[in-house]
Scaffold this motif. Structure first.
Motif, PDB file in Angstrom:
ATOM      1  N   HIS A  58       0.859  -1.197   0.000  1.00  0.00           N
ATOM      2  CA  HIS A  58       0.000   0.000   0.000  1.00  0.00           C
ATOM      3  C   HIS A  58       0.886   1.234   0.000  1.00  0.00           C
ATOM      4  O   HIS A  58       2.111   1.140   0.078  1.00  0.00           O
ATOM      5  N   HIS A  60       1.458   3.910   2.044  1.00  0.00           N
ATOM      6  CA  HIS A  60       1.944   4.691   3.188  1.00  0.00           C
ATOM      7  C   HIS A  60       3.470   4.819   3.100  1.00  0.00           C
ATOM      8  O   HIS A  60       4.155   3.902   2.628  1.00  0.00           O
ATOM      9  N   HIS A  63       6.178   2.307   3.921  1.00  0.00           N
ATOM     10  CA  HIS A  63       6.268   1.137   3.042  1.00  0.00           C
ATOM     11  C   HIS A  63       6.828   1.479   1.651  1.00  0.00           C
ATOM     12  O   HIS A  63       7.048   0.579   0.854  1.00  0.00           O
ATOM     13  N   HIS A 143      -7.551  -1.229   5.585  1.00  0.00           N
ATOM     14  CA  HIS A 143      -6.587  -0.244   6.067  1.00  0.00           C
ATOM     15  C   HIS A 143      -7.026   1.086   5.460  1.00  0.00           C
ATOM     16  O   HIS A 143      -8.022   1.114   4.721  1.00  0.00           O
ATOM     17  N   ASP A 167      -0.518  -4.015   5.872  1.00  0.00           N
ATOM     18  CA  ASP A 167      -1.138  -3.341   7.021  1.00  0.00           C
ATOM     19  C   ASP A 167      -2.633  -3.572   6.903  1.00  0.00           C
ATOM     20  O   ASP A 167      -3.240  -3.220   5.891  1.00  0.00           O
TER      21      ASP A 167
HETATM   22 ZN    ZN Z   1      -0.175   1.602   6.511  1.00  0.00          ZN
END
Ligand code: ZN
Ligand code: ZN
Length: 264
Positions: A58, A60, A63, A143, A167
């Motif tokens: 994802h 974020h 990451h 998430h 996540d």
């Molecule tokens: Zn996250």
């Protein structure tokens, strides 16, 4: 048969003694690229040129923000390792644009060539990870919706299946796949006093474990400090069959799906 190396096991806040979570499978399949991915790989003696695949869960920053550094190393240092192979990036649609923008912001002009010629972008939701013993299926998780969150079901040619859930809070997609998976990697991003649908807390992990007693549960993206750190949230007291990973832990998976933990 396979080795799963956890070069970081912390959540976005890098709790004391933990770097951001990432996983490295057989030294050539990287799951997520946190900001400190380069020092994390160096600590394990892995060069970015050895990587064949990167799987993004994802969008974020904990990451993804290491991606420009990975590309910089492959562009400028790759030849030193005698490797100029193409890196395959597995991500959701829109990922190419997002990751290219990150590279343009971080190292303007320096990565144009490798972005154009050194990457194969793959938006497929499933397929083989070429040149490895693994295939994958991507599945949606729960998430922050703005981050287009997903997990990966990784299947070895000998049949062992690992569920990397990215996540996610408790999620039916994970529940459905857990019975077919020998190993489930869950994040535990928040303590019990935080009620968030977007993360597991220790109670969520324990109830998952009770529902899936046959599955080996590995916990990463931990909100708590490492065992040797003095400050930070205490490590929650979870049953022994739930393995709370620490930075540097390496999980060796046998053909019978047995697992042993190797510390570096
Ligand atoms: Zn996250
Ligand atoms: Zn995260």
């Amino acid at each position: 048969m396979a080795e799963l190396h956890f070069l970081g096991t912390g959540n976005a806040f890098s709790p004391p003694g933990r770097m951001h979570a990432l996983a490295l499978l057989d030294g050539e399949i990287l799951i997520d690229a946190p900001p400190t991915v380069l020092p994390q790989l160096r600590r394990a003696g892995v060069t970015p040129s050895q990587l064949k695949h990167v799987l993004f869960t994802h969008w974020h920053a904990d990451h993804t923000f290491g991606f420009p550094f990975l590309m910089l190393d492959r562009e400028k240092m790759g030849d030193l390792d005698g490797c100029d192979s193409v890196l395959e990036i597995h991500c959701r649609p829109g990922g190419k644009e997002l990751l290219t923008e990150l590279c343009d912001s971080g190292f303007p002009g320096s990565l144009d060539e490798i972005l154009a010629e050194g990457i194969r972008w793959n938006n497929s939701e499933e397929g083989d990870l070429d040149g490895t013993d693994w295939s994958f299926e991507r599945f949606p998780v729960i998430h922050s919706p703005e981050t287009d969150p997903h997990g990966y079901c990784l299947t070895h040619r000998d049949g062992v299946r690992i569920l990397h859930c990215g996540d996610s809070g408790p999620c039916q997609e994970i529940e459905d796949r857990a019975p077919e998976s020998q190993i489930v990697i869950l994040e535990m991003g928040v303590p019990d006093f935080v009620k968030s649908p977007f993360h597991h807390n220790p109670s969520d992990i324990m109830s998952f474990s009770r529902r899936h007693p046959e599955t080996r549960i590995l916990v990463t993206h931990n909100y708590a400090k490492s065992p040797e750190s003095r400050q930070g949230f205490e490590i929650p007291d979870l049953p022994n069959e739930i393995l709370q990973l620490n930075d540097g832990d390496s999980i060796v998976i046998g053909e019978d799906a047995s697992i042993s933990v190797k510390k570096i």
